[in-house]
Motif scaffolding. Structure first.
Motif, PDB file in Angstrom:
ATOM      1  N   THR A 438      39.835  40.675  30.250  1.00 36.82           N
ATOM      2  CA  THR A 438      40.842  41.040  29.258  1.00 36.82           C
ATOM      3  C   THR A 438      42.020  41.825  29.825  1.00 36.82           C
ATOM      4  OG1 THR A 438      39.511  42.997  28.695  1.00 36.82           O
ATOM      5  CG2 THR A 438      39.191  41.025  27.341  1.00 36.82           C
ATOM      6  N   THR A 479      41.815  32.957  27.293  1.00 32.25           N
ATOM      7  CA  THR A 479      40.383  32.738  27.419  1.00 32.25           C
ATOM      8  C   THR A 479      40.110  31.329  27.933  1.00 32.25           C
ATOM      9  OG1 THR A 479      39.959  34.307  25.645  1.00 32.25           O
ATOM     10  CG2 THR A 479      38.199  32.726  26.153  1.00 32.25           C
ATOM     11  N   SER A 505      41.273  24.461  27.672  1.00 30.65           N
ATOM     12  CA  SER A 505      40.697  25.717  28.162  1.00 30.65           C
ATOM     13  C   SER A 505      39.423  25.486  28.967  1.00 30.65           C
ATOM     14  CB  SER A 505      40.387  26.656  26.989  1.00 30.65           C
ATOM     15  OG  SER A 505      39.312  26.134  26.202  1.00 30.65           O
ATOM     16  N   TYR A 518      35.316  33.218  30.459  1.00 31.07           N
ATOM     17  CA  TYR A 518      36.191  34.338  30.811  1.00 31.07           C
ATOM     18  C   TYR A 518      36.954  34.746  29.553  1.00 31.07           C
ATOM     19  CZ  TYR A 518      35.437  33.309  35.778  1.00 31.07           C
ATOM     20  OH  TYR A 518      34.891  33.113  37.031  1.00 31.07           O
ATOM     21  N   VAL A 519      36.679  35.940  29.034  1.00 34.75           N
ATOM     22  CA  VAL A 519      37.352  36.430  27.837  1.00 34.75           C
ATOM     23  C   VAL A 519      38.682  37.027  28.272  1.00 34.75           C
ATOM     24  CG1 VAL A 519      37.189  37.911  25.808  1.00 34.75           C
ATOM     25  CG2 VAL A 519      35.110  36.916  26.810  1.00 34.75           C
ATOM     26  N   TRP A 523      42.233  37.791  23.839  1.00 33.00           N
ATOM     27  CA  TRP A 523      41.099  37.982  22.920  1.00 33.00           C
ATOM     28  C   TRP A 523      40.429  39.331  23.214  1.00 33.00           C
ATOM     29  CZ3 TRP A 523      35.947  34.780  22.777  1.00 33.00           C
ATOM     30  CH2 TRP A 523      35.302  34.993  21.553  1.00 33.00           C
ATOM     31  N   PRO A 529      38.947  33.821  19.145  1.00 35.84           N
ATOM     32  CA  PRO A 529      40.206  33.815  19.906  1.00 35.84           C
ATOM     33  C   PRO A 529      41.359  33.478  18.978  1.00 35.84           C
ATOM     34  CG  PRO A 529      38.526  32.419  20.936  1.00 35.84           C
ATOM     35  CD  PRO A 529      38.033  32.759  19.573  1.00 35.84           C
TER      36      PRO A 529
END
Length: 563
Positions: A438, A479, A505, A518-519, A523, A529
């Motif tokens: 993030t 994301t 994505s 992978y955040v 998000w 999201p």
């Protein structure tokens, strides 16, 4: 005379550089072949001559193959002349383009212009003896996108001075070129393992699945330029591309429209000083005008009807090309040309990646992708949206079954249905690692504390009971779901669907052990999201779109280069 395409012009034009200005001639902005500014008359300026016609050669190759259907049998023997190289040397592999709802598949082809000086023919054409033993550079890079329904075609040029992060590239012999730790000029990708690394760099930047590449040198360009029989081009004022110290392409044209061919066409295509602001951006726009005009000429006049002449031209083109293994036969190239030929000139859109001049220290004159608008252009290609704003054709009537796929080259003449999609496992059987990314790629924000655990818990509530928070982290602006093997592709797609993430994505990667979520920075909070913004319906004006039917395009002239 020297500036008018004579033998003297060939000596000074083909071997002479389109070099730097002096005196009162305004110096152009733009980067050098490598580091340093493009200003001045040093070796970097002399190298400008070598970026000229690789893209032209590639498109001519396709047009010649497509126009010459009658001569197909004459050049089957050229199969043995086709050179191949690996398609993608990077860690991120998106797979091929995906079929649409009607079973039709778009095609993305990266056209690379190499400045390699690896044989006598290329050395004689381009001069620059100081580069004969140097690594090749990808000084022309253009992505050709053919829509799934074959109704339209888009071309996206990337300026050679674009600065970006280079991916890790591993050659077939095991040689590893580590990912760059800072920004690198895009044309250096070719020296990091070959065209497969240039493809990898595009894949990392654009997230566009690239199906094929064609890498071109320019030893066959002169004969192909003559074969066209003349292409009309336009300048707004009299132009003479010659600086006070004798540098420049030598192009000399009166204001208005002129039919050019041979050496004069070569001069047009490599002119930098004299067009617009004297940078490679202006040269790209001139090349777009020329190629659109050439396509119209091919449509209007069947100029290549002589099988013997066609054969010699095709041989020159093919011997100048390196392609990926998917295009390693004449019949595959022929099928590809037939697919490209389906698009009328009025549905061809030439664009340049939206860019800005870099403000970073030491990068004066270099460019970077323009935030927002470059991604908009890439997204339109990813989602198969026509850049001209006219939408797609009607691939099938409402309520009908899916139309046959216009398949990949090699089988383009045969109608095929899209392959059935793999079935994902039940959510409870899909192992997922969740990483906190993030903070974003720029690291401007601290990572949201505990975010991986929060999202893993959220996934468990959606049935993904094998989702676990990973101690490893990442850095992503958006994301993304990455997976390691083809067997995991359907499961990764199911995970993305469950979260409402777009298909773009989902990526295959050699740097993950399995399915990893992978955040991203987009998000940092919440249970879902953010929904992506609606896709654009037309290329941004900053992409300088040029329609293939536009026969009124005319190049602006740089002050100080008129006569």
């Amino acid at each position: 005379m020297r500036g008018e395409g004579s033998a003297a012009s060939a000596a000074g034009g083909i071997s002479g550089g389109d070099g730097g200005a002096s005196g009162t001639v305004p110096p152009p902005r733009g980067g050098s072949r490598r580091g340093g500014s493009r200003r001045g008359g040093g070796p970097a300026n002399r190298r400008g001559r070598r970026r000229v016609l690789r893209w032209v050669a590639s498109v001519l190759s396709l047009l010649i193959l497509g126009t010459g259907a009658a001569g197909y049998l004459y050049y089957r023997h050229l199969n043995g002349s086709i050179q191949t190289d690996a398609l993608n040397l990077g860690e991120t592999k998106l797979g091929g383009s995906k079929p649409n709802a009607f079973g039709q598949t778009p095609l993305n082809i990266l056209i690379i212009g190499s400045d390699a000086r690896n044989d006598a023919a290329n050395q004689a054409l381009g001069g620059a003896t100081e580069t004969f033993d140097g690594p090749p550079l990808a000084d022309v890079q253009m992505l050709l996108h053919l829509s799934a329904d074959r109704s339209n075609m888009s071309v996206v040029s990337m300026p050679r001075d674009t600065m970006l992060m280079m991916p890790k590239c591993t050659e077939a012999n095991g040689t590893v070129h580590e990912a760059s730790k800072g920004l690198v000029q895009t044309n250096e990708s070719l020296s990091r393992g070959g065209p497969g690394c240039t493809v990898a760099a595009w894949t990392e930047l654009t997230k566009i699945p690239i199906d094929h590449f064609m890498m071109i040198d320019f030893k066959g360009v002169v004969s192909m330029a003559d074969a066209i029989g003349g292409v009309p081009v336009c300048v707004e004022q009299n132009v003479h591309s010659r600086t006070r110290d004798g540098k420049g392409s030598g192009l000399k044209l009166p204001a208005g429209t002129t039919n050019i061919q041979g050496e004069q066409a070569l001069q047009w295509l490599r002119t930098r000083y004299g067009f617009e602001d004297g940078t490679d951006i202006g040269r790209t726009h001139a090349q777009h005008q020329y190629m659109n005009s050439m396509a119209r000429e091919f449509r209007k006049n069947a100029k290549l009807t002589n099988p013997v002449k066609l054969n010699s031209l095709a041989q020159a083109a093919i011997e100048a090309m390196v392609v990926d293994p998917g295009l390693n036969k004449i019949d595959k190239l022929f099928d590809l040309s037939m697919e490209l030929k389906k698009v009328p000139p009025g549905r061809i859109t030439m664009t340049t990646m939206p860019w800005i001049y870099s403000t970073r220290p030491g990068l004066d004159g270099r460019v970077e992708p323009k935030a927002g608008e470059a991604e908009d252009l890439f997204r339109m290609v990813r989602e198969d949206i026509a850049l001209d704003g006219q939408g797609s054709g009607t691939p099938a009537s409402a309520g009908s079954s899916p139309a046959p796929s216009a398949s990949a080259p090699g089988t383009a003449g045969t109608a095929q249905s899209a392959p059935p999609a793999a079935t994902a496992a039940a959510p409870a059987k899909i192992a997922v690692s969740v990483r906190n990314a993030t903070g974003g790629k720029d690291g401007a924000q601290a990572k949201a504390k505990g975010r991986a655990t929060e999202v893993a818990t959220l996934l468990a509530g959606k049935g993904f009971t094998k989702a676990v928070a990973d101690t490893q982290t990442g850095a992503e602006d958006t994301t993304v779901v990455r997976f390691a093997t083809d067997r995991q592709a359907a499961d990764a797609a199911a995970l993305a669907t469950a979260l409402g993430l777009p298909a773009s994505s989902v990526e295959k990667s050699g740097e993950v052990p399995g399915i990893v979520l992978y955040v991203g920075k987009d998000w940092r909070t919440g249970d879902a999201p953010p929904a992506p913004a609606p896709a654009p319906t037309k290329a941004p004006d900053s992409a300088h779109p040029l329609n293939g039917d536009n026969d009124k395009a005319c190049m602006a002239i740089q002050p100080g280069f008129t006569w």
